[in-house]
Design a protein around this motif. Structure first.
Motif, PDB file in Angstrom:
ATOM      1  N   ASN A 283       8.928  45.569  35.200  1.00 25.17           N
ATOM      2  CA  ASN A 283      10.583  45.633  35.609  1.00 25.17           C
ATOM      3  C   ASN A 283      10.418  46.120  36.423  1.00 25.17           C
ATOM      4  O   ASN A 283      10.946  45.693  37.588  1.00 25.17           O
ATOM      5  N   GLY A 284       9.470  46.882  36.718  1.00 26.25           N
ATOM      6  CA  GLY A 284       9.446  47.674  38.105  1.00 26.25           C
ATOM      7  C   GLY A 284       9.439  46.618  39.085  1.00 26.25           C
ATOM      8  O   GLY A 284       9.588  46.912  40.028  1.00 26.25           O
ATOM      9  N   PHE A 285       8.224  45.777  38.550  1.00 24.17           N
ATOM     10  CA  PHE A 285       7.374  45.406  39.731  1.00 24.17           C
ATOM     11  C   PHE A 285       8.594  44.174  40.068  1.00 24.17           C
ATOM     12  O   PHE A 285       8.997  44.105  40.775  1.00 24.17           O
ATOM     13  N   GLN A 286       8.814  43.700  39.056  1.00 25.14           N
ATOM     14  CA  GLN A 286      10.184  42.368  39.234  1.00 25.14           C
ATOM     15  C   GLN A 286      11.292  42.984  40.048  1.00 25.14           C
ATOM     16  O   GLN A 286      11.535  42.417  41.355  1.00 25.14           O
ATOM     17  N   SER A 287      11.275  44.198  40.153  1.00 28.57           N
ATOM     18  CA  SER A 287      12.687  44.926  40.672  1.00 28.57           C
ATOM     19  C   SER A 287      12.453  44.922  41.936  1.00 28.57           C
ATOM     20  O   SER A 287      13.345  44.789  42.885  1.00 28.57           O
ATOM     21  N   PHE A 288      11.349  45.475  42.840  1.00 31.41           N
ATOM     22  CA  PHE A 288      10.980  45.653  43.853  1.00 31.41           C
ATOM     23  C   PHE A 288      10.604  44.340  44.536  1.00 31.41           C
ATOM     24  O   PHE A 288      11.648  44.405  46.020  1.00 31.41           O
ATOM     25  N   GLY A 289      10.103  43.540  43.773  1.00 36.00           N
ATOM     26  CA  GLY A 289       9.971  41.873  44.180  1.00 36.00           C
ATOM     27  C   GLY A 289      10.787  41.762  44.624  1.00 36.00           C
ATOM     28  O   GLY A 289      11.839  40.357  45.799  1.00 36.00           O
ATOM     29  N   LYS A 290      12.584  41.398  43.623  1.00 37.84           N
ATOM     30  CA  LYS A 290      13.425  40.774  44.057  1.00 37.84           C
ATOM     31  C   LYS A 290      14.267  41.994  45.452  1.00 37.84           C
ATOM     32  O   LYS A 290      14.840  40.874  46.427  1.00 37.84           O
ATOM     33  N   MET A 291      14.340  43.331  45.160  1.00 41.70           N
ATOM     34  CA  MET A 291      15.003  43.884  46.061  1.00 41.70           C
ATOM     35  C   MET A 291      14.498  43.305  47.394  1.00 41.70           C
ATOM     36  O   MET A 291      14.785  43.545  48.787  1.00 41.70           O
ATOM     37  N   VAL A 292      12.283  43.068  48.049  1.00 38.83           N
ATOM     38  CA  VAL A 292      12.033  42.876  49.155  1.00 38.83           C
ATOM     39  C   VAL A 292      12.682  41.524  49.361  1.00 38.83           C
ATOM     40  O   VAL A 292      13.122  41.341  50.618  1.00 38.83           O
ATOM     41  N   GLN A 293      12.219  41.060  48.384  1.00 34.18           N
ATOM     42  CA  GLN A 293      13.149  38.984  48.518  1.00 34.18           C
ATOM     43  C   GLN A 293      14.515  39.251  49.148  1.00 34.18           C
ATOM     44  O   GLN A 293      14.565  37.934  49.891  1.00 34.18           O
ATOM     45  N   ASN A 294      15.358  39.923  49.194  1.00 35.66           N
ATOM     46  CA  ASN A 294      17.050  39.881  49.024  1.00 35.66           C
ATOM     47  C   ASN A 294      17.127  40.624  50.218  1.00 35.66           C
ATOM     48  O   ASN A 294      18.612  41.156  50.108  1.00 35.66           O
ATOM     49  N   PHE A 295      16.282  41.741  50.711  1.00 33.07           N
ATOM     50  CA  PHE A 295      16.582  42.652  51.555  1.00 33.07           C
ATOM     51  C   PHE A 295      17.605  42.763  52.691  1.00 33.07           C
ATOM     52  O   PHE A 295      18.505  43.299  52.651  1.00 33.07           O
ATOM     53  N   ILE A 296      17.171  41.584  53.303  1.00 32.51           N
ATOM     54  CA  ILE A 296      18.746  41.382  54.642  1.00 32.51           C
ATOM     55  C   ILE A 296      20.066  41.400  53.962  1.00 32.51           C
ATOM     56  O   ILE A 296      21.162  41.346  54.496  1.00 32.51           O
ATOM     57  N   GLY A 297      20.200  40.593  52.624  1.00 28.41           N
ATOM     58  CA  GLY A 297      21.448  40.215  52.026  1.00 28.41           C
ATOM     59  C   GLY A 297      22.016  41.585  51.466  1.00 28.41           C
ATOM     60  O   GLY A 297      23.154  41.736  52.043  1.00 28.41           O
ATOM     61  N   LEU A 298      21.200  42.604  50.714  1.00 26.98           N
ATOM     62  CA  LEU A 298      21.993  43.833  50.403  1.00 26.98           C
ATOM     63  C   LEU A 298      22.337  44.366  50.832  1.00 26.98           C
ATOM     64  O   LEU A 298      22.981  45.737  51.609  1.00 26.98           O
ATOM     65  N   SER A 299      20.917  44.316  52.559  1.00 25.48           N
ATOM     66  CA  SER A 299      21.755  45.411  53.781  1.00 25.48           C
ATOM     67  C   SER A 299      22.594  44.693  54.303  1.00 25.48           C
ATOM     68  O   SER A 299      23.149  45.773  55.328  1.00 25.48           O
ATOM     69  N   THR A 300      23.459  44.178  54.700  1.00 20.75           N
ATOM     70  CA  THR A 300      24.504  43.104  55.581  1.00 20.75           C
ATOM     71  C   THR A 300      25.523  42.977  54.658  1.00 20.75           C
ATOM     72  O   THR A 300      26.938  42.489  54.937  1.00 20.75           O
ATOM     73  N   TYR A 301      25.165  43.117  53.207  1.00 21.58           N
ATOM     74  CA  TYR A 301      26.610  42.692  52.557  1.00 21.58           C
ATOM     75  C   TYR A 301      27.870  43.777  52.811  1.00 21.58           C
ATOM     76  O   TYR A 301      27.200  44.940  52.449  1.00 21.58           O
ATOM     77  N   VAL A 302      29.287  43.232  52.787  1.00 16.63           N
ATOM     78  CA  VAL A 302      29.702  44.036  53.372  1.00 16.63           C
ATOM     79  C   VAL A 302      31.201  43.814  52.340  1.00 16.63           C
ATOM     80  O   VAL A 302      31.930  45.014  51.976  1.00 16.63           O
ATOM     81  N   ASP A 303      30.985  42.297  52.012  1.00 20.79           N
ATOM     82  CA  ASP A 303      32.288  42.405  50.468  1.00 20.79           C
ATOM     83  C   ASP A 303      33.534  42.364  51.444  1.00 20.79           C
ATOM     84  O   ASP A 303      34.612  42.855  50.930  1.00 20.79           O
ATOM     85  N   PRO A 304      33.841  41.493  52.641  1.00 20.08           N
ATOM     86  CA  PRO A 304      34.726  41.685  53.427  1.00 20.08           C
ATOM     87  C   PRO A 304      35.821  41.196  52.987  1.00 20.08           C
ATOM     88  O   PRO A 304      37.057  42.087  52.947  1.00 20.08           O
ATOM     89  N   VAL A 305      36.241  40.046  51.390  1.00 19.94           N
ATOM     90  CA  VAL A 305      37.500  40.416  51.198  1.00 19.94           C
ATOM     91  C   VAL A 305      38.070  41.415  50.003  1.00 19.94           C
ATOM     92  O   VAL A 305      38.969  41.338  48.720  1.00 19.94           O
ATOM     93  N   ARG A 306      36.735  42.339  49.828  1.00 16.92           N
ATOM     94  CA  ARG A 306      37.328  43.770  48.651  1.00 16.92           C
ATOM     95  C   ARG A 306      37.433  43.114  46.828  1.00 16.92           C
ATOM     96  O   ARG A 306      37.482  43.316  46.616  1.00 16.92           O
ATOM     97  N   GLU A 307      36.522  42.353  46.785  1.00 13.11           N
ATOM     98  CA  GLU A 307      36.750  41.721  45.289  1.00 13.11           C
ATOM     99  C   GLU A 307      35.705  42.655  44.978  1.00 13.11           C
ATOM    100  O   GLU A 307      36.221  42.762  43.739  1.00 13.11           O
ATOM    101  N   ASN A 308      34.622  43.285  45.076  1.00 16.70           N
ATOM    102  CA  ASN A 308      34.099  44.207  44.281  1.00 16.70           C
ATOM    103  C   ASN A 308      33.982  45.620  44.934  1.00 16.70           C
ATOM    104  O   ASN A 308      34.153  46.644  43.979  1.00 16.70           O
ATOM    105  N   ASN A 309      34.461  46.537  45.875  1.00 16.97           N
ATOM    106  CA  ASN A 309      34.149  47.687  46.818  1.00 16.97           C
ATOM    107  C   ASN A 309      32.618  47.661  46.218  1.00 16.97           C
ATOM    108  O   ASN A 309      32.526  49.085  46.707  1.00 16.97           O
ATOM    109  N   PHE A 310      31.819  47.669  46.027  1.00 19.01           N
ATOM    110  CA  PHE A 310      30.322  48.045  45.710  1.00 19.01           C
ATOM    111  C   PHE A 310      29.436  48.566  46.893  1.00 19.01           C
ATOM    112  O   PHE A 310      29.309  49.263  46.862  1.00 19.01           O
ATOM    113  N   PRO A 311      29.825  47.595  48.678  1.00 18.73           N
ATOM    114  CA  PRO A 311      29.444  48.509  49.553  1.00 18.73           C
ATOM    115  C   PRO A 311      29.956  49.828  49.889  1.00 18.73           C
ATOM    116  O   PRO A 311      29.303  50.607  50.694  1.00 18.73           O
ATOM    117  N   GLN A 312      31.212  49.152  49.827  1.00 23.62           N
ATOM    118  CA  GLN A 312      32.276  50.822  50.483  1.00 23.62           C
ATOM    119  C   GLN A 312      31.381  51.821  48.979  1.00 23.62           C
ATOM    120  O   GLN A 312      31.703  53.256  49.573  1.00 23.62           O
TER     121      GLN A 312
END
Length: 520
Positions: A283-312
């Motif tokens: 699972n560590g190997f898989q999680s690291f792969g998902k992190m790398v694969q989705n890195f740009i999306g994770l880095s730029t996710y802002v939740d502009p309509v504040r559905e979950n406030n996760f980045p805030q």
């Protein structure tokens, strides 16, 4: 300390930030409700209204670190052109990893995924098992360490290449702000830096010391207040890091290597004796792969309509928290990196810093996640019921083989981690106290001792008030805003100065070739 030594101390920069923090803490004690409301509104503005600022700085720091390593700047030696490194690769890497948030990394590794598990954003992405282990790796790896490394390079270049004697943030900004680094602008920059340093120190000490107190109370069946035990732990930690600081970099290096042996010893025990080894690795190997694969999306996710406030609630908070810690850790890394190229500093930081961090979250985090997935425990329910992260971590450790031994190992490792982090802070703050300090000159022991004591006073006072502790954490986030602006100026200054340095070096080579041709 003689009169000459005292005349070299900038008492304003030394004491004003500390006095401001103490006054703020006093206000929080006397007017807790009003202070809560005001600081909460300010934090909301910085974390929510202008939260994009922190996310942009994070992604920018990572890009800049790559540019530093791959460009001509990467060949610059932090020191004389053919100088050898002062420390071995292993000792240097140990000191680099342990000078920052190593104690917090160990603390959060046990159960951070649980705090993400109930957020609606996880359900939007997929299952808890698939995604809860991804965010701890993202929040503690490449971007946080990029903050450290770009500034470590700037400090190292300033100290070891340009040989500047003022070891401060303002001095690193000199190539851009010029003579203003000696005036009001420089003073403001340095006061912001030390204020953030003290606020970050109080925040960090507040995070894991209650866990260490809980472990001691559990091991020895102590019925007294957890706050009292926490104070004792703070005093012991203070004694350890004071001893290390007063014995210079040799003491710090020994302590750092001890930390690493204890840390990886703990991880190996959990990996090979817990019965979750296969899940941890897969699972560590898989999680690291998902992190790398989705890195740009994770880095730029802002939740502009504040559905979950996760980045805030999380990403912006973490970027700001690491930025506050960029006062001491990068300065220390730059200082110990003499003789290494800029490319080696960036690469070594990602190998030791990011590598050790990821291993910690993979092993300890996936142990508890594996039990949750297999139905052997319901840690999510435990946390939802109590909301007590310390109780949750003790619950997780109780399920491990040799749980009492692991409890002892955890507390010893955390004390040494804290001691190593804070000896680097005390050293950096001591250097800040001087108007001028030579490259190989150490601060006076009395100044180092003063800072060792100053750094522990505020956390000891705040440990008696949870409300104040939460507010000080907010102050850390607020402090990160001006630090971000100063960081941009420092990086700009580095590239400007490095460009001039490379031109000077090129001209010397051409002049040397011309002289050789004339002689022939």
């Amino acid at each position: 300390m003689n009169k000459l030594e005292k005349s070299r101390i900038d008492w304003m920069v030394t004491l004003v930030p500390f006095i401001l923090i103490v006054v703020l803490a006093g206000m929080l004690f006397v007017f807790p409700d009003q202070s809560n409301e005001v600081i909460g509104q300010i934090r909301f503005f910085f974390g929510d209204t202008v939260g994009l600022y922190y996310l942009a700085l994070g992604l920018g720091a990572l890009i800049v670190s790559i540019v530093m390593a791959l460009s001509k700047c990467g060949d610059i030696v932090l020191g004389e052109p053919f100088e050898k490194p002062k420390y071995s690769f292993f000792t240097w890497g140990c000191m680099m990893f342990t000078c920052g948030l190593a104690a917090d990394i160990l603390f959060y590794s046990f159960a951070e995924w649980v705090m993400y598990a109930t957020n609606p954003h996880i359900a939007e992405l997929g299952s808890i098992i698939e995604w809860a282990g991804v965010f701890p790796l993202f929040h503690w790896s490449f971007i946080p360490w990029a903050f450290y490394l770009v500034l470590a390079v700037a400090f190292g270049f300033m100290l070891h290449v340009r040989k500047r004697s003022r070891q401060r943030y303002s001095e690193a900004c000199r190539p851009v702000i010029g003579k203003h680094s000696d005036g009001l602008a420089g003073r403001i920059i340095d006061l912001f830096a030390l204020f953030a340093l003290l606020a970050g120190t109080a925040t960090t000490f507040s995070v894991a010391t209650p866990l260490m107190a809980s472990i001691i109370m559990k091991l020895f069946h102590i019925e007294i207040s957890r706050r009292f035990v926490t104070i004792i732990i703070l005093l012991i930690t203070c004694a350890v890091y004071t001893y290390a600081v007063l014995h210079g970099f040799k003491g710090i290096g020994i302590l750092a290597k001890t930390c690493i042996y204890l840390f990886f010893g703990l991880l190996l025990i959990v990996l090979f004796t817990s019965g979750q080894g296969r899940f941890i690795l897969e699972n560590g190997f898989q999680s690291f792969g998902k992190m790398v694969q989705n890195f740009i999306g994770l880095s730029t996710y802002v939740d502009p309509v504040r559905e979950n406030n996760f980045p805030q609630d999380w990403t912006i908070y973490y970027w700001a928290y690491w930025m506050v810690w960029c006062i001491a850790a990068p300065f220390f890394i730059g200082n110990i990196s003499r003789g290494r190229t800029i490319r080696q500093v960036i690469g070594g930081g990602y190998i030791f810093g990011v590598g050790s961090t990821i291993v910690s979250f993979v092993v300890l985090g996936n142990y508890s996640l594996g039990l949750q997935a297999a139905g052997g425990a319901d840690f999510i329910a435990v946390y939802e019921k109590s909301g007590d992260l310390y109780e949750l971590i003790l619950n997780i450790i109780d399920t491990m083989p040799f749980s009492k031994f692991i409890l002892v190992l955890v507390i010893v490792t955390m004390v040494t981690f804290y001691a190593t982090s804070f000896d680097s802070i005390a050293y950096t703050a001591s250097c800040y106290s001087y108007y001028n300090l030579g490259e190989d000159e150490m601060p006076h022991r009395a100044i180092e001792l003063l800072w060792c004591l100053l750094l522990i006073v505020l956390p000891m006072g705040l440990v008696f008030s949870e409300s104040s502790m939460n507010n000080i954490q907010s102050v850390s986030i607020i402090s990160a805003f001006p630090i971000g602006i100063i960081m941009v100026i420092m990086v700009w200054s580095f590239f400007k100065d490095a460009k001039d340095y490379l031109k000077e070096k090129e001209n010397k080579i051409k002049t040397g070739d011309h002289i050789c041709q004339e002689n022939q």
